[in-house]
Design a protein around this motif. Structure first.
Motif, PDB file in Angstrom:
ATOM      1  N   LYS A 115      48.155  -9.307  45.524  1.00 34.95           N
ATOM      2  CA  LYS A 115      49.003  -8.263  44.926  1.00 34.95           C
ATOM      3  C   LYS A 115      50.386  -8.210  45.583  1.00 34.95           C
ATOM      4  N   ASP A 116      50.468  -8.531  46.877  1.00 38.71           N
ATOM      5  CA  ASP A 116      51.769  -8.578  47.556  1.00 38.71           C
ATOM      6  C   ASP A 116      52.594  -9.767  47.070  1.00 38.71           C
ATOM      7  N   ILE A 117      51.920 -10.891  46.831  1.00 40.71           N
ATOM      8  CA  ILE A 117      52.615 -12.065  46.298  1.00 40.71           C
ATOM      9  C   ILE A 117      53.152 -11.749  44.908  1.00 40.71           C
ATOM     10  N   VAL A 118      52.357 -11.038  44.110  1.00 41.18           N
ATOM     11  CA  VAL A 118      52.805 -10.599  42.784  1.00 41.18           C
ATOM     12  C   VAL A 118      54.083  -9.781  42.907  1.00 41.18           C
ATOM     13  N   ASP A 119      54.094  -8.826  43.826  1.00 42.02           N
ATOM     14  CA  ASP A 119      55.267  -7.960  43.996  1.00 42.02           C
ATOM     15  C   ASP A 119      56.510  -8.762  44.388  1.00 42.02           C
ATOM     16  N   VAL A 120      56.342  -9.691  45.317  1.00 42.48           N
ATOM     17  CA  VAL A 120      57.477 -10.496  45.782  1.00 42.48           C
ATOM     18  C   VAL A 120      58.029 -11.353  44.649  1.00 42.48           C
ATOM     19  N   LEU A 121      57.138 -12.047  43.938  1.00 47.79           N
ATOM     20  CA  LEU A 121      57.611 -12.946  42.877  1.00 47.79           C
ATOM     21  C   LEU A 121      58.113 -12.187  41.656  1.00 47.79           C
ATOM     22  N   SER A 122      57.614 -11.006  41.446  1.00 52.33           N
ATOM     23  CA  SER A 122      58.152 -10.165  40.377  1.00 52.33           C
ATOM     24  C   SER A 122      59.598  -9.789  40.691  1.00 52.33           C
ATOM     25  N   ALA A 123      59.839  -9.407  41.938  1.00 54.08           N
ATOM     26  CA  ALA A 123      61.192  -9.014  42.342  1.00 54.08           C
ATOM     27  C   ALA A 123      62.139 -10.214  42.395  1.00 54.08           C
ATOM     28  N   ARG A 124      61.661 -11.345  42.874  1.00 51.71           N
ATOM     29  CA  ARG A 124      62.518 -12.520  43.056  1.00 51.71           C
ATOM     30  C   ARG A 124      62.843 -13.230  41.752  1.00 51.71           C
ATOM     31  N   ILE A 125      61.812 -13.446  40.920  1.00 52.70           N
ATOM     32  CA  ILE A 125      62.043 -14.292  39.744  1.00 52.70           C
ATOM     33  C   ILE A 125      61.505 -13.708  38.442  1.00 52.70           C
ATOM     34  N   GLY A 126      60.994 -12.474  38.508  1.00 50.05           N
ATOM     35  CA  GLY A 126      60.583 -11.794  37.286  1.00 50.05           C
ATOM     36  C   GLY A 126      59.219 -12.184  36.743  1.00 50.05           C
ATOM     37  N   TRP A 127      58.397 -12.819  37.567  1.00 47.50           N
ATOM     38  CA  TRP A 127      57.060 -13.177  37.101  1.00 47.50           C
ATOM     39  C   TRP A 127      56.209 -11.932  36.908  1.00 47.50           C
ATOM     40  N   ASN A 128      55.297 -11.999  35.934  1.00 51.21           N
ATOM     41  CA  ASN A 128      54.351 -10.903  35.761  1.00 51.21           C
ATOM     42  C   ASN A 128      53.078 -11.208  36.553  1.00 51.21           C
ATOM     43  N   LYS A 129      52.199 -10.244  36.613  1.00 53.51           N
ATOM     44  CA  LYS A 129      50.966 -10.348  37.395  1.00 53.51           C
ATOM     45  C   LYS A 129      50.112 -11.537  36.960  1.00 53.51           C
ATOM     46  N   ASN A 130      49.913 -11.698  35.649  1.00 55.24           N
ATOM     47  CA  ASN A 130      49.057 -12.775  35.145  1.00 55.24           C
ATOM     48  C   ASN A 130      49.587 -14.160  35.522  1.00 55.24           C
ATOM     49  N   THR A 131      50.899 -14.344  35.417  1.00 58.17           N
ATOM     50  CA  THR A 131      51.505 -15.632  35.780  1.00 58.17           C
ATOM     51  C   THR A 131      51.244 -15.937  37.245  1.00 58.17           C
ATOM     52  N   THR A 132      51.487 -14.959  38.095  1.00 54.91           N
ATOM     53  CA  THR A 132      51.314 -15.170  39.532  1.00 54.91           C
ATOM     54  C   THR A 132      49.861 -15.473  39.876  1.00 54.91           C
ATOM     55  N   TYR A 133      48.925 -14.730  39.334  1.00 58.18           N
ATOM     56  CA  TYR A 133      47.505 -14.979  39.608  1.00 58.18           C
ATOM     57  C   TYR A 133      47.077 -16.355  39.101  1.00 58.18           C
ATOM     58  N   THR A 134      47.584 -16.770  37.954  1.00 60.96           N
ATOM     59  CA  THR A 134      47.252 -18.093  37.419  1.00 60.96           C
ATOM     60  C   THR A 134      47.734 -19.194  38.370  1.00 60.96           C
ATOM     61  N   VAL A 135      48.952 -19.048  38.867  1.00 63.46           N
ATOM     62  CA  VAL A 135      49.498 -20.066  39.770  1.00 63.46           C
ATOM     63  C   VAL A 135      48.765 -20.045  41.117  1.00 63.46           C
ATOM     64  N   ILE A 136      48.430 -18.872  41.614  1.00 66.64           N
ATOM     65  CA  ILE A 136      47.644 -18.783  42.850  1.00 66.64           C
ATOM     66  C   ILE A 136      46.317 -19.516  42.668  1.00 66.64           C
ATOM     67  N   LYS A 137      45.651 -19.303  41.543  1.00 68.00           N
ATOM     68  CA  LYS A 137      44.367 -19.972  41.294  1.00 68.00           C
ATOM     69  C   LYS A 137      44.519 -21.485  41.246  1.00 68.00           C
ATOM     70  N   LYS A 138      45.614 -21.977  40.681  1.00 66.94           N
ATOM     71  CA  LYS A 138      45.866 -23.423  40.673  1.00 66.94           C
ATOM     72  C   LYS A 138      46.040 -23.951  42.100  1.00 66.94           C
ATOM     73  N   CYS A 139      46.739 -23.183  42.930  1.00 68.05           N
ATOM     74  CA  CYS A 139      46.924 -23.583  44.331  1.00 68.05           C
ATOM     75  C   CYS A 139      45.584 -23.600  45.078  1.00 68.05           C
ATOM     76  N   ILE A 140      44.720 -22.651  44.769  1.00 59.48           N
ATOM     77  CA  ILE A 140      43.389 -22.608  45.378  1.00 59.48           C
ATOM     78  C   ILE A 140      42.591 -23.842  44.963  1.00 59.48           C
ATOM     79  N   GLU A 141      42.634 -24.177  43.675  1.00 61.40           N
ATOM     80  CA  GLU A 141      41.917 -25.352  43.161  1.00 61.40           C
ATOM     81  C   GLU A 141      42.392 -26.640  43.820  1.00 61.40           C
TER      82      GLU A 141
END
Length: 117
Positions: A23-49
């Motif tokens: 959720k903190d990563i979501v907040d940072v990327l929302s402020a920096r580049i305008g990503w929404n929660k779903n986008t950030t979680y999707t990319v985090i999951k790809k990094c985990i994979e």
């Protein structure tokens, strides 16, 4: 490890701030580049994979498993292999021909080359 630009944005947050809840990563990327929660979680999951991030509970705590230097080294090797047939000499030649270099930078590079021998 090959990370796409979007994945690097997530990794940059973790390299900069250390382990963080998603959720903190979501907040940072929302402020920096305008990503929404779903986008950030999707990319985090790809990094985990890919094994770049480890997820821990509770709180979906994200921890980087690779360093920025490791990713930079991998990306550099892939670029040199792909574009210069694996030749560091051709890579440097192209860089110097296209970018130029100051005398100060040349001195620093010379010292790095001497130290690496």
């Amino acid at each position: 490890m090959k990370l796409f630009d979007s994945e690097l944005k997530v990794m940059e947050v973790l390299w900069e701030l250390g382990e963080k809840p998603a959720k903190d990563i979501v907040d940072v990327l929302s402020a920096r580049i305008g990503w929404n929660k779903n986008t950030t979680y999707t990319v985090i999951k790809k990094c985990i994979e890919k094994g770049a991030i480890e997820r821990e509970e509770p709180g979906f705590l994200c921890r980087p498993l690779v360093t920025k230097d490791e990713v930079a080294q991998s990306e550099t090797e892939q670029l040199i292999d792909k574009m210069f047939g694996g030749s560091s000499e051709l890579f440097f030649s192209s860089f110097l021909r296209n970018q130029g270099i100051s005398e100060e930078d040349a001195d620093r590079l010379y010292k790095m080359i001497q130290a690496a021998k």
